[in-house]
Design a protein around this motif. Structure first.
Motif, short mmCIF file in Angstrom:
data_model
loop_
_atom_site.label_atom_id
_atom_site.label_comp_id
_atom_site.label_asym_id
_atom_site.label_seq_id
_atom_site.Cartn_x
_atom_site.Cartn_y
_atom_site.Cartn_z
N GLU A 81 35.60 55.70 56.89
CA GLU A 81 34.56 56.50 57.20
C GLU A 81 34.32 57.64 56.47
OE1 GLU A 81 34.72 57.54 61.62
OE2 GLU A 81 35.99 55.88 62.08
N ARG A 263 23.26 50.54 59.58
CA ARG A 263 22.78 51.79 59.98
C ARG A 263 23.65 53.06 59.66
NH1 ARG A 263 17.03 50.94 60.88
NH2 ARG A 263 16.87 48.84 61.52
N TYR A 264 23.22 53.86 59.28
CA TYR A 264 23.88 55.32 59.19
C TYR A 264 24.80 55.79 61.01
CZ TYR A 264 25.16 60.17 57.33
OH TYR A 264 25.88 61.05 57.07
N GLU A 265 25.81 55.68 60.87
CA GLU A 265 26.35 55.99 62.04
C GLU A 265 27.89 56.79 61.64
OE1 GLU A 265 27.86 53.67 65.97
OE2 GLU A 265 26.87 52.48 64.39
N GLU A 266 27.49 57.88 61.44
CA GLU A 266 28.72 58.79 61.10
C GLU A 266 29.19 59.91 62.12
OE1 GLU A 266 30.48 57.75 58.58
OE2 GLU A 266 28.98 56.24 58.21
N HIS A 267 30.40 59.98 62.13
CA HIS A 267 31.08 61.13 63.32
C HIS A 267 31.83 62.30 62.52
CE1 HIS A 267 30.31 57.68 66.14
NE2 HIS A 267 30.96 57.06 65.34
N ALA A 279 24.72 64.43 60.00
CA ALA A 279 24.70 63.25 60.68
C ALA A 279 23.49 63.14 61.84
CB ALA A 279 26.06 63.15 61.48
N ARG A 280 23.22 64.16 62.42
CA ARG A 280 22.14 64.19 63.46
C ARG A 280 20.78 63.86 62.65
NH1 ARG A 280 22.37 69.30 64.87
NH2 ARG A 280 23.89 69.00 66.43
N GLN A 283 21.25 59.79 61.41
CA GLN A 283 21.69 58.88 62.29
C GLN A 283 20.69 57.82 62.70
OE1 GLN A 283 24.89 59.29 62.31
NE2 GLN A 283 25.82 59.34 64.44
N GLY A 284 21.33 56.45 62.39
CA GLY A 284 20.53 55.33 62.75
C GLY A 284 19.40 54.87 61.63
N TYR A 604 24.80 56.53 51.31
CA TYR A 604 24.59 57.49 52.34
C TYR A 604 23.80 58.84 52.04
CZ TYR A 604 28.65 55.24 54.21
OH TYR A 604 29.94 54.23 54.67
#
Length: 617
Positions: A81, A263-267, A279-280, A283-284, A604
Motif C-alpha cells: 500500500e 482508482r486512487y484509494e489510499e489510507h 489522499a483527500r 481519492q477516486g 500515484y
C-alpha cells in the motif's frame, strides 16, 4: 447513348436535392471553420537518475534504477500500500490475498480475469490477456542459466520444489532450460490460478510476490520474439510502457492505454495531516494520472541540482548532500524554496552504504586471524563521522551493523566496533599481526614482506571522488597504500558479480521491511549476487538458513542477532552508514510521497501542466 429530356417535375426534384446537399456542405464548412478546442496538455513527469540503468528485463537486473523502471512496466501479484505505516501488502493483479498453508509452504494465487499486456508486435496484433502461466514462466526464467539472474538467490533460498533441479539438469546436460516441464513447486492450476510449493517454511515469502522486478508477469512470446535483445523490449501489464531508451542517457515511458481501471484509494496513517490532505485531494482519481515519464541520467550532482532549480525537473530525488545547507538548513526547507511553493519530503532509507572486501582475494580476503585483523584495521581507520559531515552533508547516521532501520531485526540500541573510528587501535592491530613498514618508506608490507596495496573500484562522479579521497587520507594515516580504479557503475557491477574486484563501495536497499535483505549479503548461496564479498562462513550460513524459516518473534530475533554479530566480527563488509533522504518537489507536482518499499510511485502523482509550462518559460 441517346439523351432523355427531363420533365419539369424531375428537374425541380433534382434542383431541391442539389440545394439541400449544398446547404449541408455549407453547414459542414461552417462547422469546420469554427475554432477547435485545444487538446489538454500532456502531463509529463521529469526527473533524473544519478546512476545509469543496466536494462529492463526482470530476469537479468539487480540495480536499483533499472528495477524502478521495471516496477512501473511489469506487475507482481501483490503490492505494498502506498501510504500504509507500517508497511502492508494488498492484492495487485490478484482477486484476493493468496491462500497460505499453516506451515507457510504452499501459496495459492488467483488472478482477476480481464487484465492485458501492453500491445506489442510479438502478439501478432491480438490483445494478450494475463494468465497464471505468465507468472509461472516469469519465475522459471530466473532459473534459466541463459539469463544469469542476479536475483535467483531469493527464489533458491525459498526452495521452490523442483526448480533448482531443473536448472542443474540444464547446466549438466548443456541443454536449453525446459520451460515446458512441470515441477511440483510451481504449477498453473487453471487459466487464472497458480500454486507455489516450497520445500521448507517461508513465513515472509509473500514479500517476494510483491516485487515486480522479481515476480512481475512476463509473456513468453515476447521473450522468444526478442531473444538476447529483451533488455530493451520490456512488455508488461503495468501502467506504463517503454517508448524510448538511449542507454545511460534518457528513458521515456508513456501511459499504457490498455491498463485496467484502477482508482486512487489510499489510507494515510492517522495524524499525518499532509498525507491525509493528499489522499483527500486524489481519492477516486483514475491511475495513472500522468501521461508520460521522462528520465535523464545525470551522474554529477551540480547539473542535477541546477536543472531542478531551473524547473527542468519536477522532482529532485535524493538532494545532493553538498547542497543540504542551502536547501534544508537545520533540516528545514529553506525560506526561498518554500516561497516558490516547493515541498520537502524527508525520510530514512532502509539501506546501508558499504564497502565490500573480496573474501577470495589473497591479500584482503580469508578468515585467518591476520586477514581478519587487516579488514578490522581498515574499518577502524575509516572516519565515517567525517564522511557523513563532508561527503553526505549530514544526511546519514553511522551504521553499527548491516541490518538497516525500517526493517524487522534492526536494533537501535546495538553498538559495535563497526561504528568506531580508532586509528590507534587500527595501527596496533596491524603491528600485532605483522603488517609493518619493513623498508621504511612509510607504507606497510604484508607479513611475508610483499608490498601491501589495496585496490578500490570507484566511479567518475563527484561524490565517489570525495569518498576515495577520504579512504586515501584515512588509510595513509595508518600506513596502508591504496590505489583507485575508475569505471562506470554498470561496468563495476559486472566485474563485482564475477569476483574481479578487490574492493568496491555500493548501497544496498531493502525491497521489503525485513532484515533478511541485509543478512543475505553474507550468505554463501548468494555469491555473485547479493553476496558480492563472496563471504562463506559455515556458522553464519547455518544461522541465516535457520532464521529464514522462523516466524517473526524472539527466537528469530536471537538467530538474526548472532548472524549479525558474525558479520561484524569477520568484516566481509565495512558498513559505513544508513542514509536519510530528502526529496524536493516542484509546486506543480501533486501528491508526491515516498514509501521506500513502493518503487512504482509514478502512477500515484499528478502534474499541473499549466504551472509546469509557465515555470519552464
Amino acid at each position: 447513348m441517346k439523351a432523355v429530356p427531363l420533365s419539369i417535375a424531375a428537374w425541380s426534384g433534382l434542383r431541391r436535392r442539389a440545394l439541400l446537399l449544398l446547404g449541408s456542405a455549407l453547414v459542414v464548412a461552417g462547422a469546420s471553420a469554427q475554432p477547435v478546442a485545444p487538446e489538454a496538455p500532456k502531463k509529463v513527469l521529469r526527473y533524473a537518475f544519478r546512476i545509469a540503468e543496466t536494462g529492463f528485463d526482470p530476469a537479468q537486473v539487480i540495480d536499483l534504477y533499472s528495477r524502478i523502471v521495471i516496477s512501473n512496466i511489469f506487475e507482481a501479484p501483490l503490492e505494498f500500500e502506498f501510504m500504509a505505516e507500517p508497511a502492508r501488502l494488498r492484492p495487485n493483479t490478484l482477486a484476493a490475498m493468496p491462500q497460505v498453508s499453516e506451515d507457510h509452504t504452499t501459496f495459492t494465487l488467483q488472478l482477476r480475469p480481464g487484465q492485458y499486456f501492453a500491445d506489442d508486435k510479438a502478439f501478432g496484433g491480438q490483445r494478450r490477456e494475463l494468465t497464471a502461466q505468465d507468472y509461472v514462466y516469469a519465475l522459471k526464467r530466473h532459473y534459466d542459466p541463459r539469463w544469469k539472474s542476479p536475483q535467483l538467490y531469493l527464489l533458491e533460498n525459498a526452495k521452490i520444489l523442483g526448480l533448482s533441479e531443473l536448472r542443474k539438469q540444464a547446466i549438466d546436460r548443456k541443454q536449453p532450460f525446459d520451460y515446458d516441464r512441470e515441477v511440483a513447486g510451481l504449477k498453473a492450476l487453471d487459466r487464472y490460478t497458480f500454486r507455489i510449493q516450497l520445500a521448507e517454511p517461508s513465513p515472509r515469502f509473500l514479500y517476494e510476490l510483491a516485487d515486480a522486478s522479481l515476480s512481475g508477469a512476463v509473456a513468453r512470446e515476447v521473450v522468444e520474439a526478442y531473444g538476447d535483445e529483451i533488455m530493451a523490449h520490456p512488455v508488461g501489464t503495468g501502467p506504463f510502457k517503454l517508448v524510448s531508451w538511449q542507454r545511460s542517457n534518457r528513458i521515456v515511458l508513456e501511459r499504457n492505454a490498455g491498463w485496467r481501471e484502477v482508482r486512487y484509494e489510499e489510507h494515510p496513517p492517522a495524524g499525518n495531516a499532509r498525507l491525509t490532505a493528499i489522499a483527500r485531494q486524489l481519492q477516486g482519481r483514475r491511475l495513472p494520472m500522468v501521461d508520460r515519464v521522462e528520465i535523464a541520467i545525470v551522474e554529477e550532482n551540480q547539473p542535477r541540482w541546477l536543472s531542478y532549480l531551473a524547473g527542468s525537473f519536477d522532482l529532485l530525488e535524493e538532494l545532493p548532500p553538498e547542497y543540504a545547507d542551502l536547501a534544508i538548513p537545520n533540516n528545514q526547507l529553506a525560506p526561498h524554496l518554500a516561497r516558490k511553493g516547493m515541498a520537502m519530503v524527508r525520510y530514512p532509507r532502509a539501506d546501508a552504504s558499504l564497502s565490500y572486501f573480496n573474501m577470495e582475494h589473497p591479500v584482503i580476503g580469508g578468515i585467518l586471524p591476520r586477514q581478519v585483523a587487516l579488514r578490522r584495521a581498515m574499518s577502524l581507520a575509516l572516519n565515517v563521522e567525517e564522511e557523513i559531515r563532508l561527503v553526505r552533508g549530514g544526511q546519514a547516521v553511522p551504521a553499527q551493523s548491516p541490518i538497516a532501520p525500517m526493517t524487522w531485526g534492526y536494533d537501535p540500541a546495538y553498538k559495535s566496533e563497526m561504528g568506531d573510528h580508532d586509528p590507534a587501535r587500527a595501527k596496533a592491530l596491524l603491528d600485532l599481526y605483522g603488517y609493518r613498514d619493513v623498508d621504511g618508506d612509510g607504507w606497510r608490507e604484508q607479513p611475508d614482506g610483499q608490498p601491501l596495496e589495496i585496490e578500490y573500484a570507484t566511479q567518475p562522479d563527484q561524490q565517489s571522488r570525495k569518498l576515495i579521497e577520504l579512504w586515501e587520507k584515512n588509510m595513509r594515516e595508518v600506513g596502508i597504500r591504496m590505489r583507485f580504479k575508475t569505471a562506470k557503475w554498470p561496468e563495476n557491477l559486472k566485474a563485482a558479480r564475477a569476483g574481479q574486484l578487490m574492493m568496491w563501495g555500493v548501497g544496498w536497499s531493502a525491497t521489503r521491511p525485513d532484515g533478511d535483505t541485509f543478512l543475505a549479503l553474507g550468505y554463501v548461496g548468494n555469491k555473485g549476487s547479493a553476496n558480492l564479498a563472496r563471504f562463506d562462513l559455515p556458522a553464519f550460513n547455518r544461522l541465516y538458513e535457520r532464521q529464514r524459516t522462523l516466524p517473526d518473534g524472539p527466537e528469530r530475533a536471537a538467530e538474526m542477532a548472532r548472524a549479525r554479530d558474525l558479520m561484524v566480527v569477520y568484516v566481509p563488509y565495512k558498513i559505513h552508514l544508513h542514509r536519510i533522504f530528502t526529496d524536493l518537489a516542484q509546486p506543480w507536482l501533486i501528491g508526491y510521497h515516498r514509501n521506500i518499499f513502493v518503487r512504482d510511485f509514478w502512477k500515484y502523482v499528478d502534474i499541473d501542466p499549466v504551472k509546469q509550462s509557465e515555470a519552464v518559460r
